[in-house]
Design an enzyme around this catalytic site. Structure first.
Site, PDB file in Angstrom:
ATOM      1  N   CYS A   1      -4.133  -1.988  -1.083  1.00 46.71           N
ATOM      2  CA  CYS A   1      -4.743  -3.144  -1.751  1.00 46.71           C
ATOM      3  C   CYS A   1      -3.660  -4.172  -2.114  1.00 46.71           C
ATOM      4  O   CYS A   1      -3.037  -4.733  -1.218  1.00 46.71           O
ATOM      5  CB  CYS A   1      -5.572  -2.706  -2.958  1.00 46.71           C
ATOM      6  SG  CYS A   1      -6.747  -3.977  -3.489  1.00 46.71           S
TER       7      CYS A   1
ATOM      8  N   HIS B   1      -9.067   0.974  -0.671  1.00 47.66           N
ATOM      9  CA  HIS B   1      -8.450   2.038  -1.474  1.00 47.66           C
ATOM     10  C   HIS B   1      -8.737   3.410  -0.860  1.00 47.66           C
ATOM     11  O   HIS B   1      -9.635   4.127  -1.310  1.00 47.66           O
ATOM     12  CB  HIS B   1      -8.974   1.979  -2.922  1.00 47.66           C
ATOM     13  CG  HIS B   1      -8.389   0.867  -3.718  1.00 47.66           C
ATOM     14  ND1 HIS B   1      -7.166   0.971  -4.371  1.00 47.66           N
ATOM     15  CD2 HIS B   1      -8.837  -0.380  -3.952  1.00 47.66           C
ATOM     16  CE1 HIS B   1      -6.904  -0.172  -4.983  1.00 47.66           C
ATOM     17  NE2 HIS B   1      -7.884  -1.007  -4.759  1.00 47.66           N
TER      18      HIS B   1
ATOM     19  N   GLU C   1      -7.268   6.064  -1.260  1.00 46.30           N
ATOM     20  CA  GLU C   1      -7.032   7.194  -2.187  1.00 46.30           C
ATOM     21  C   GLU C   1      -8.325   7.722  -2.791  1.00 46.30           C
ATOM     22  O   GLU C   1      -8.339   8.811  -3.359  1.00 46.30           O
ATOM     23  CB  GLU C   1      -6.015   6.791  -3.269  1.00 46.30           C
ATOM     24  CG  GLU C   1      -6.541   5.873  -4.361  1.00 46.30           C
ATOM     25  CD  GLU C   1      -6.525   4.398  -3.966  1.00 46.30           C
ATOM     26  OE1 GLU C   1      -6.374   4.088  -2.767  1.00 46.30           O
ATOM     27  OE2 GLU C   1      -6.684   3.548  -4.876  1.00 46.30           O
TER      28      GLU C   1
END
Ligand code: MN
Length: 238
Positions: free
Chosen positions: A110, A213, A215
């Site tokens: 990001c 994102h 993650e």
């Protein structure tokens, strides 16, 4: 061992501490663990960069609810939506440039992907709705552990090799995006409205920035990218 840049809050912010504090969303760390790495949070102290780079095998540039100072990519006007954190950005630009010198695997997420682009000489769109007509909701209203929009992945890119598909759904939590990719970087993914969602340098061991994102690991593709990053870091580990 993977170094992650934390965010930094001022003394007294959110009532947490009367002294400045570092903060890292937990899934930045747990997703690195899931991919086989050992995450460590980095102190934002430029004097420690040589020691840090001696010890880590990969660098994750995380995101945050702030923007890069537009003067760093040559803009003289600053959009009213732009908020900056020079203390953090200065450290991240410095460690990124030093890490690139030794071809350390780097993964920008990001705002971290935007930072990678700026560190290498690229530019940013300061506020997507003002520059992309009929843009998608890149600040998605639904939770970040759900998809916000689709992306098209560029054939023969490293990202394509990693995820093995030309379309993915991703979450989206950004009001800025990459405008001109840095000379060393090429676009590897775009949203249907044309917004750049990923860049990479195939010549380096692992040098990828994404706008979403991963993650949150909402797709297999997200997890595959993290695993490929840890694989590159492991191959270079001493
Ligand atoms: Mn997006």
């Amino acid at each position: 061992m993977i170094g992650l840049t934390p965010d930094r809050e001022d003394a007294g912010a959110y009532g947490y501490s009367q002294f400045p504090w570092y903060v890292l969303r937990e899934n930045y760390a747990t997703s690195i663990v899931n991919a086989g790495g050992l995450p460590v949070t980095l102190p934002l102290d430029p004097t420690l960069v040589p020691d840090i780079l001696d010890r880590i095998d990969g660098l994750v540039l995380t995101g945050g609810a702030f923007d890069i100072d537009p003067t760093l990519f040559g803009d003289t006007v600053c959009h009213e939506r732009v908020t900056v954190k020079p203390f953090r950005t200065d450290f991240e630009i410095f460690i990124t440039k030093e890490a690139l010198e030794i071809d350390l695997p780097i993964f920008g997420i990001c705002g971290g992907g935007q930072l990678l682009n700026v560190a290498l000489g690229g530019t940013l769109i300061q506020h997507i709705p003002d520059e992309i007509p009929d843009s998608l909701a890149h600040e998605q209203p639904n939770p970040r552990n759900e998809p916000g929009h689709e992306i098209d992945i560029v054939a023969r890119s490293k990202l394509y090799d990693i995820v093995g598909t030309n379309k993915m759904v991703v979450n989206s939590a950004h009001h800025q995006a990459i405008k001109e990719p840095a000379p060393d970087l090429v676009v590897n993914a775009r949203a249907p409205d044309g917004v750049i969602e990923g860049v990479e340098d195939k010549e380096r061991r692992f040098c990828i920035g994404v706008q979403w994102h991963p993650e949150f690991e909402i797709t297999e593709g997200d997890s595959s990218i993290l695993k490929a990053f840890i694989k590159a870091a492991t191959e270079g580990a001493s």
